[in-house]
Design an enzyme around this catalytic site. Structure first.
Site, PDB file in Angstrom:
ATOM      1  CE1 TYR A   1     -37.849  -8.130 -23.537  1.00  0.00           C
ATOM      2  CE2 TYR A   1     -35.984  -9.062 -24.715  1.00  0.00           C
ATOM      3  CZ  TYR A   1     -36.981  -9.185 -23.777  1.00  0.00           C
ATOM      4  OH  TYR A   1     -37.117 -10.356 -23.079  1.00  0.00           O
TER       5      TYR A   1
ATOM      6  CB  SER B   1     -40.424  -8.757 -20.040  1.00  0.00           C
ATOM      7  OG  SER B   1     -39.959  -9.971 -19.527  1.00  0.00           O
TER       8      SER B   1
ATOM      9  CG  ASP C   1     -46.045 -11.612 -15.118  1.00  0.00           C
ATOM     10  OD1 ASP C   1     -45.571 -12.704 -15.484  1.00  0.00           O
ATOM     11  OD2 ASP C   1     -45.572 -10.524 -15.468  1.00  0.00           O
TER      12      ASP C   1
END
Length: 743
Positions: free
Chosen positions: A506, A587, A675
């Site tokens: 991430y 993301s 989204d």
């Protein structure tokens, strides 16, 4: 090309031993004869800071146009056709995952007004159910079942709160994964649904004052659809007070900041119901202002003009812990990048707060970052630190900060703490890679030394956790920084470089990737013979603000470099090799894996990008994207623009050379129509560019595909059936690319 080879060498430091030998791979079952044709509008060229930037797929930013809808349909057809021969494997994965996913799951307990509350899923229910329990010995009763919200499970519970006495529960309802929420109310006694309905709520806390009303955030209706499929920027958030039993039209505006339309605020009522705290923030950077108002002496209608701007400069993050009248206790990063616990006297007097003597360290900054602090039993505080990405819990005095004792836990993560200052009782939920979840209780935190198990987890489908093992290693990034990495696999694994492996990362927004339980990852390790790894790269919060700052703004490249070094570490340890390694991220993690695919394509055999932020020159123009300039910088600023341009996935796609020196890994991008956090246009534009630029090269044999889901969003509230289906598609695609076989 020489240009691309230079970038790979500079950023990835790739050695020949790591290069993926795509020519030696087995025949592909995923093959694309041709990609859907997408119109390129070469007339769309922006001049940004003296540079001309082409944006030929700008038209894909309109989700409602027929052309965009046709493009999405064509891409989904192309995915279905290209992966049709994986259907058998997808079925095997889905059936086995359904078996092992069918185990009971429970959240941490909390107590309100004498009653216990928790959320529970029997196994395959689409959504968790809210339960209430009069005591630990009593039979739990269903309080609210979100599975009744919709037939397909795509309407979900999104946050809840309880009034001080536990009389009322407010709860958010979200459709199709959108961030837009409707707040409703329930009287706990009798499970009576109240008529109160609060619309147009987004990015909101819910904080009750007594049993009388709720503070919440909303946006006023505008010209956009506000249904989760729009792309317009979210600005001018407001804070309202809603009195239970009235209509939303009667709600009182208590905060707005039209001079700073991108600022957002969260309200919190103090434990004594005396004060309302307002935490204002700009973007996602971990820092906030703190304003306060005395609720006892200020009518609701006057709050808007009565704020005491106590902390009114951007010096750090503040989180409320407790107060005794005007003496407050906070955790803060002010002058402490890893946080400290402080008492501030005369907090209502902003002039005195600025004085040095007003601040007293209860727990000074330590080498391990302070994660949370919750007051309990009057004069104690439960404190969580993070030591090398693992939770450490201790009980301290709230009076002088002295440590009372440690709470002994296994190695893993605390994912829930339920306690109140007015009670001696503590609930704690713990999990790890090989612990599906256990809820502990301290009946009396002042006298009990040992944790009592309230609810453990019994797995299904014959899954035996003793056949797996996890390791934590530390590897060197290019600049010598030590980076933690967790690795999980079956016991007895032979480290000969041939194991199909999945590396997850991430690296952003001060978010830590702590050990967590996942039956899908265990399926990857057991049924597909894989290795699973999580790299705790810079940009996260694993070691405090310094770690975060080391991977954001001008340092963002460190995230990508760390991740590429994680791949090389797995090679060096003999776990895997480039033609067996897939990378996955969602993301900000989608940005991570796509940037790495551009910078070091020969390090990986597959790339899974889920709902990624990929157009780094226009991200700030859509929905809540303006809040991310804290990590990505502001493209309107010349220096930030130059940094972002160097790694922006959309702007660094290159055609593989015809001599076959390298090609892109197999790419699967996933996004969803609702989204409204990271809007689908990011993934749509990048896949169009990849297929046009890389897909046109005869050297590009690996597939470049996208799958666009419907009635789904960024991930929150996703029903169980969609989770299982998505995992089946991802793992089948990864298995084919890495050489994994079903067993």
């Amino acid at each position: 090309s020489a240009q691309v080879q230079h970038r790979i060498t500079r950023v990835g430091g790739i050695l020949p031993v790591y290069m993926a030998d795509h020519k030696s791979k087995r025949p592909r079952t995923v093959a694309v004869a041709s990609y859907p044709k997408a119109r390129r509008d070469e007339t769309v060229v922006d001049e940004l800071h003296g540079q001309k930037i082409a944006d030929p797929y700008r038209w894909l930013e309109d989700p409602d146009s027929k052309e965009t809808k046709d493009f999405v349909e064509a891409q989904n057809r192309a995915y279905d056709e290209a992966t049709s021969e994986l259907q058998g494997l997808r079925t095997s994965i889905s059936e086995r995952l359904t078996e092992i996913y069918n185990y009971p799951k429970c959240t941490c307990y909390s107590r309100h007004g004498g009653r216990l509350f928790f959320e529970y899923n029997t196994g395959l229910q689409q959504q968790f159910v809210v339960f209430v329990q009069e005591s630990l010995d009593a039979e739990p009763q269903v309080l609210l079942d979100p599975n009744q919200f919709s037939e397909d499970g795509t309407v979900a519970l999104r946050g809840k709160a309880f009034s001080r006495s536990g009389t009322f529960m407010s709860y958010g309802v979200s459709a199709s994964g959108s961030d837009w929420t409707t707040i409703k109310f329930l009287r706990v006694e009798g499970k009576e649904q109240l008529p109160d309905t609060l619309e147009k709520v987004k990015f909101s806390a819910q904080s009750f004052w007594r049993d009388e009303g709720l503070f919440y955030n909303r946006y006023l209706p505008d010209e956009s659809k506000q249904d989760g499929t729009e792309t317009e920027a979210n600005r001018n958030q407001k804070l309202f007070y809603h009195k239970v039993g009235t209509s939303q039209e009667e709600d009182i505006l208590v905060w707005a900041h039209p001079d700073e339309p991108e600022w957002m605020a969260a309200a919190e009522v103090t434990d004594d119901d005396r004060y309302l705290l307002l935490f204002m923030r700009k973007g996602c950077n971990p820092e906030n202002l703190v304003w306060v108002v005395d609720l006892e002496n200020t009518p609701m209608e006057k709050i808007k003009d009565s704020w005491n701007k106590v902390i009114n400069s951007w010096e750090g993050a503040f989180d409320y812990v407790a107060n005794d009248g005007p003496e407050f206790v906070f955790t803060t990063t002010w002058s402490a990048p890893k946080k400290r616990l402080v008492r501030i006297s005369s907090f209502l007097d902003s002039s005195k707060v600025a004085e040095t003597g007003a601040w007293v360290d209860l727990i000074p900054e330590l080498p391990e970052p302070l994660e949370s602090a919750l007051a309990v039993a009057g004069d104690l505080v439960m404190v969580e630190h993070m030591k090398d990405v693992k939770s450490v819990i201790a009980i301290h005095s709230l009076v002088d900060g002295a440590k009372v004792r440690d709470v002994n836990l296994p190695i893993g993560s605390v994912v829930g703490l339920g306690c109140k200052r007015s009670s001696n009782e503590v609930f704690l939920k713990f999990t790890s890679f090989l612990e599906p979840g256990v809820v502990y209780r301290l009946e009396d935190v002042k006298t009990d030394a040992d944790l009592q198990i309230v609810k453990g987890t019994e797995l299904a489908g014959g899954l035996d956790l003793t056949t797996f093992e996890t390791h934590q290693y530390f590897f060197d990034s290019e600049d010598g920084t030590k980076i933690p990495i967790f690795v999980m696999h079956r016991k007895g694994l032979i480290c000969d470089g041939s194991n199909p492996s999945l590396l997850y990362g991430y690296g952003g927004f001060n978010i830590s990737m702590t050990p967590s339980f996942s039956v899908s990852r265990l399926l990857w390790c057991h049924n597909l013979g894989g290795v699973f790894a999580v790299a705790n790269i810079r940009g996260g919060g694993e070691y405090g603000l310094g770690w975060h700052n080391g991977g954001r703004l001008k340092n963002k490249q460190n995230c990508f470099t760390d991740f590429q070094c994680a791949a090389k570490f797995l090679f060096t340890k003999g776990y895997t090799a480039a033609n067996h390694l897939a990378i996955q991220g969602g993301s900000n993690g989608g940005l991570l894996v796509c940037a790495c695919a551009n910078q070091a394509p020969s390090l990986f055999s597959a790339v899974i990008s889920q709902v990624g932020v990929l157009d780094m020159l226009r991200f700030h123009k859509f929905t809540i994207g303006h809040a991310w300039t804290s990590d990505f910088g502001d493209p309107e600023n010349a220096e930030d623009f130059a940094v972002a341009l160097r790694y922006s996935p959309l702007h660094n796609v290159t055609a593989p050379p015809q001599d076959g020196a390298w090609q892109y890994p197999s790419v699967l991008m996933l996004t969803a129509d609702h989204d409204d956090r990271v809007v689908p246009l990011h993934s749509l534009k990048v896949i169009a560019e990849l297929q046009h630029t890389a897909g046109a090269s005869s050297a590009q044999k690996n597939p470049l595909l996208i799958k666009v889901d419907t009635k789904a969003g960024h991930g929150a509230g996703k029903p169980t059936s969609k989770i299982i289906d998505e995992v089946a598609h991802i793992y089948a695609f990864v298995a084919e690319a890495t050489g994994a076989s079903w067993r």
